[in-house]
Design an enzyme around this catalytic site. Structure first.
Site, PDB file in Angstrom:
ATOM      1  N   ASP A  79     -75.160 122.736  46.825  1.00  0.00           N
ATOM      2  CA  ASP A  79     -75.248 124.059  46.201  1.00  0.00           C
ATOM      3  C   ASP A  79     -76.604 124.720  46.449  1.00  0.00           C
ATOM      4  OD1 ASP A  79     -72.798 123.176  45.055  1.00  0.00           O
ATOM      5  OD2 ASP A  79     -73.896 122.311  43.375  1.00  0.00           O
ATOM      6  N   GLU A  83     -66.563 130.536  41.623  1.00  0.00           N
ATOM      7  CA  GLU A  83     -67.734 129.938  40.958  1.00  0.00           C
ATOM      8  C   GLU A  83     -68.975 130.241  41.786  1.00  0.00           C
ATOM      9  OE1 GLU A  83     -66.956 125.741  40.816  1.00  0.00           O
ATOM     10  OE2 GLU A  83     -66.546 125.603  42.962  1.00  0.00           O
TER      11      GLU A  83
END
Length: 502
Positions: free
Chosen positions: A17, A186
């Site tokens: 991420d 997300e």
């Protein structure tokens, strides 16, 4: 690869991420660290291709009591890194506690103590925006269904410009269920560009998803959506979730991850431009590229996050992380070289996944061999130390003091569903209480174990297939432990840790 091109991935290990910013001529990147400590790694680059690890922003996980034992599915999820009013800011979501924020004037810190900006379960992937035109500040975040029962939604707030509080109850600004074909929206990253509010956000899940872009004239919507990066006919599955950055010469680039099983989420660099329709175009017209011309930036020497360590004075390098908040005395400094780990007494000696005192680093993404020298200094029956591959399944090789008083080379493993380890090979006598250990990591993260007690390396046990650990990739780990009991249980010394390509 020539001197004019680069090859993806630019970070070939689990830097989950990623988010990236530019400050002056320097680029900085942070990534998820989940339950490992220290957390929030900080990487630096001058060219977006060659990266070095310069530190961590989070010394201990909070609340501290929640991270006394490993939590590979908790801790730091999907941080956002920003630079505003001469300060660096990191926002992240802990899925069990809420949204936290820290900041500092200098990237190497010290950073402020974590400030809980929004409490609650399932609050993940926050990203702030300071609107330079209006002076307003905003925050967007996603939801973890495992904690909240909610997913595929992005919630927006007005935020106090000092980042200390939210100014409203929040509103769903993007409902992924209303976008045909989208699910698991997300990881939003919030920007202002060309008069629009932009949210760059992944959808479709980590292994098979895509990168989306959403835009609106007002922060609270309504937003239009478009897929801007997807696998197509390449071998890069699920290319998504990352950060957009602009170079001093005006080039746009996007760093994102690719989920690669036990190797975790490796990081790719995609060229980015703005199309005639005003939407971003990533990679090769929306498909990930493997080789590309270098960014228009000053040439940099080859660099990558460190792996090798001689442990000078007993200190370990920045690449190492504990599997939970550390306690004093686990590692001791001394006048010589080598890592001296105390044999920590534990009732969980049968399962490395439960131990907080494993010192770990990322599994390399290319075929490699990890080696370390080990000496056991404990007279305690059952004391042991070794080199491990840690995931939902684990395997390790090392030394153990037997009931007969002798030191043996042992090799053990546990499959994902097993609650305790068992032997992978028969024990061998280590007459001098020392051994050189080696794990060869081949294609598909298939691991072969070796030991050398002075007569050359010997293979041990069958091939072991490494697995991810929670949301992260597999880890290489060093540990020392002893059964429960009273008093000091001795120590183990590790020396000359190195990882070489195969």
């Amino acid at each position: 690869m020539t001197s004019e091109t680069y090859t993806n991935p630019v970070l070939n290990a689990d830097w989950s991420d990623p988010d990236v910013i530019r400050v002056g001529d320097d680029f900085y990147l942070t990534a998820s660290s989940f339950g490992r400590v220290p957390g929030l790694p900080l990487l630096h680059s001058g060219d977006l291709v060659n990266w070095t690890l310069i530190g961590h922003a989070l010394e201990r996980l909070q609340p501290a009591g929640e991270f006394r034992t490993p939590r590979p599915d908790g801790g730091v999820w999907a941080p956002s890194l920003r630079h505003h009013q001469d300060r660096f800011w990191i926002f992240w979501g802990d899925p069990d506690h809420g949204i936290f924020q820290i900041n500092t004037p200098e990237i190497r810190g010290p950073w402020t103590r974590p400030h809980l900006l929004k409490a609650g379960r399932g609050l993940i992937d926050p990203c702030p925006l300071w609107d330079e035109e209006t002076g307003e500040a905003y925050l967007v975040h996603a939801w973890a269904k495992s904690r909240s029962g909610i997913k595929n939604r992005l919630t927006g707030h007005r935020m106090h410009p000092d980042g200390t509080e939210l100014l409203d109850e929040g509103k769903v600004i993007v409902d992924g269920d209303r976008i045909p074909g989208w699910f698991t929206l997300e990881g939003p990253k919030l920007h202002r560009h060309d008069g629009w509010f932009w949210i760059l956000a992944p959808a479709g899940g980590v292994e098979t998803g895509w990168q989306g872009a959403l835009r609106a004239r007002d922060f609270f919507g309504p937003y239009e959506a478009k897929v801007v990066l997807e696998q197509r006919d390449t071998d890069v599955n699920g290319p998504h979730q990352g950060g957009w950055v602009r170079t001093p010469s005006g080039e746009d680039w996007f760093l994102h991850f690719q989920q690669r099983g036990a190797y975790g989420r490796v990081v790719h660099l995609q060229p980015m431009r703005w199309g005639e329709d005003g939407w971003p175009v990533l990679g090769d017209d929306g498909a990930p590229i493997a080789v590309h011309t270098l960014p228009d930036l000053p040439p940099q020497p080859p660099a990558a996050p460190a792996t090798d360590d001689d442990f000078p004075g007993g200190r370990f390098g920045r690449q190492w992380q504990w599997t939970a908040n550390p306690q004093p005395g686990w590692a001791t400094q001394h006048s010589g070289d080598g890592l001296r780990l105390a044999c920590v007494r534990t009732a969980d000696a049968h399962d490395l996944r439960r131990l907080p005192n494993l010192l770990t680093q990322r599994l390399p993404g290319t075929p490699s061999a990890a080696e370390v020298e080990l000496r056991l200094h404990s007279e305690e029956s059952g004391a042991r130390a070794g080199l491990a591959v840690l995931g939902d399944a684990f395997g390790w090789i090392g030394l153990q003091r037997g009931e007969d008083g002798a030191v043996h080379v042992v090799h053990r493993f546990a499959e994902e569903v097993a609650e305790r380890e068992r032997d992978a090979a028969h024990a061998r006598l280590a007459p001098e209480g020392r051994v050189r250990l080696r794990i060869e990591i081949g294609a598909g993260a298939r691991c072969r174990f070796f030991y050398d007690i002075g007569a050359g390396p010997h293979p041990s046990g069958p091939v072991f297939a490494a697995t991810p650990w929670g949301w992260g990739g597999a880890l290489l780990g060093l540990f020392a432990l002893a059964p429960t009991g009273g008093g000091h249980a001795g120590a183990a010394t590790f020396a000359h840790f190195g990882i070489d390509s195969l």
